[in-house]
Scaffold this active site. Structure first.
Site, PDB file in Angstrom:
ATOM      1  N   ILE A   9       9.302 -29.906   3.760  1.00 54.60           N
ATOM      2  CA  ILE A   9       9.832 -31.181   4.254  1.00 54.60           C
ATOM      3  C   ILE A   9      11.232 -31.385   3.696  1.00 54.60           C
ATOM      4  O   ILE A   9      11.448 -31.246   2.489  1.00 54.60           O
ATOM      5  CB  ILE A   9       8.940 -32.353   3.785  1.00 54.60           C
ATOM      6  CG1 ILE A   9       7.480 -32.105   4.166  1.00 54.60           C
ATOM      7  CG2 ILE A   9       9.421 -33.679   4.371  1.00 54.60           C
ATOM      8  CD1 ILE A   9       6.503 -33.003   3.429  1.00 54.60           C
ATOM      9  N   CYS A  10      12.170 -31.727   4.555  1.00 56.48           N
ATOM     10  CA  CYS A  10      13.535 -32.018   4.112  1.00 56.48           C
ATOM     11  C   CYS A  10      13.633 -33.528   3.916  1.00 56.48           C
ATOM     12  O   CYS A  10      13.828 -34.280   4.869  1.00 56.48           O
ATOM     13  CB  CYS A  10      14.528 -31.524   5.172  1.00 56.48           C
ATOM     14  SG  CYS A  10      16.235 -31.883   4.767  1.00 56.48           S
TER      15      CYS A  10
END
Lengths: 148, 155
Positions: free
Chosen positions: B94-95
């Site tokens: 996840i960014c």
């Protein structure tokens, strides 16, 4: 007169030496915990955290990181401390999520957020921001000096 | 028992209790697994109603180091359903800036979950990140080793 640079530089030295500074031995007997941690482990070099997820021994630090950490130690020592007196205004340290107990050692940040001294020092040695409002502690300290 | 715990275990134990007792909507923790190993939790997350992910369910894995909460948790989507989202890679990474650069010890598992729910909910078009194929092939297993370039706050 132009010779202001010739003043004594004891202040710089005290910052670099951290809590064994001779200038204010009584102001902060406990000091940042990671520094204490470092002192108790005599055989291996002290451990520091240039950023929150980075762990390095003192010998691995670049010169820039050493300066940054020395500044941090000096700055943390200038933040006021106190003991919890049972005040209803603050009850919990958001870092350990534990309730303050009467007599606990506290540290007050310039933004007025308060934490257990050992909890906040552990964070400030990694990053000089208030965990609750993300206010940079060094900038806030300068502002509070200017307004006082 | 509590006295033998490290500060990070004590805090995780408190967070676990409050997440079991009072979870945010659509979020639940696998309590049994977390109690067995406080350093690794699995969290079930439902796509919020009225969003593109309504009716879907996801699993998040949280891994904590003994420096938590000074060190951020390692959070990834795991399991068979990884959300298709511009900030979620198909390997589950996840960014999200609060998971690395913007982490603060005042944040918590609950705050991270709420932030991920809100990240999913604000999505307008299900799309993988543009560099998904390259990233998934070349990244480190640990998303915290990725030098994320946070460039878009709108989704």
């Amino acid at each position: 007169m132009g010779n202001c640079f010739k003043r004594s530089t004891t202040d710089d030295i005290s910052l670099l030496r951290g809590s064994d500074s001779v200038r204010e031995p009584s102001s902060d007997p406990v000091g940042p915990p990671s520094y204490q941690e470092a002192l108790s482990v005599q055989s291996s070099p002290p451990i520091y955290h240039p950023s929150p997820s980075l762990t390095q021994s003192a010998t691995q630090l670049s010169e820039e990181e050493q300066i940054r950490i020395a500044k941090r130690i000096g700055l943390i020592q200038h933040l006021p401390t106190g003991k919890y007196d049972g005040s209803k205004k603050i009850r919990e340290c958001v870092i350990c999520m534990g309730d303050f107990m009467v007599g606990d050692a506290l540290r007050y940040l310039p933004c007025m957020h308060t934490y257990h001294m050992t909890c906040i020092d552990g964070w400030l040695m990694r990053r000089l921001t208030c965990p609750s409002c993300i206010e940079p502690v060094d900038a806030a300290l300068l502002t509070s000096y200017e307004t006082n | 028992m509590t006295s033998a715990m490290s500060p990070s275990e004590r805090r995780l134990q408190k967070e676990l209790m409050s997440l079991i007792k009072d979870p945010p909507p659509g979020v639940s923790v696998d309590a049994e697994q977390a109690e067995q190993n406080l350093l690794q939790w699995t969290i079930h997350m439902e796509g919020a109603t009225g969003t593109l992910y309504e009716g879907e369910s996801f699993q998040l894995q949280f891994k904590f180091s003994n420096k938590y909460p000074f060190d951020s948790p390692e959070v990834t989507f795991v399991g068979s359903n990884i959300p298709v989202h511009p900030h979620v890679y198909s390997n589950g990474h996840i960014c999200l800036s609060i998971l690395t650069d913007d982490w603060s010890p005042a944040l918590s598992v609950q705050a991270v979950c709420l932030s991920i729910v809100s990240m999913l909910s604000s999505c307008r078009e299900k799309q993988q990140p543009p560099d998904n194929a390259f990233y998934v092939k070349t990244c480190n297993k640990n998303p915290k080793k990725t030098k994320w370039w946070y460039h878009d706050d709108s989704v």
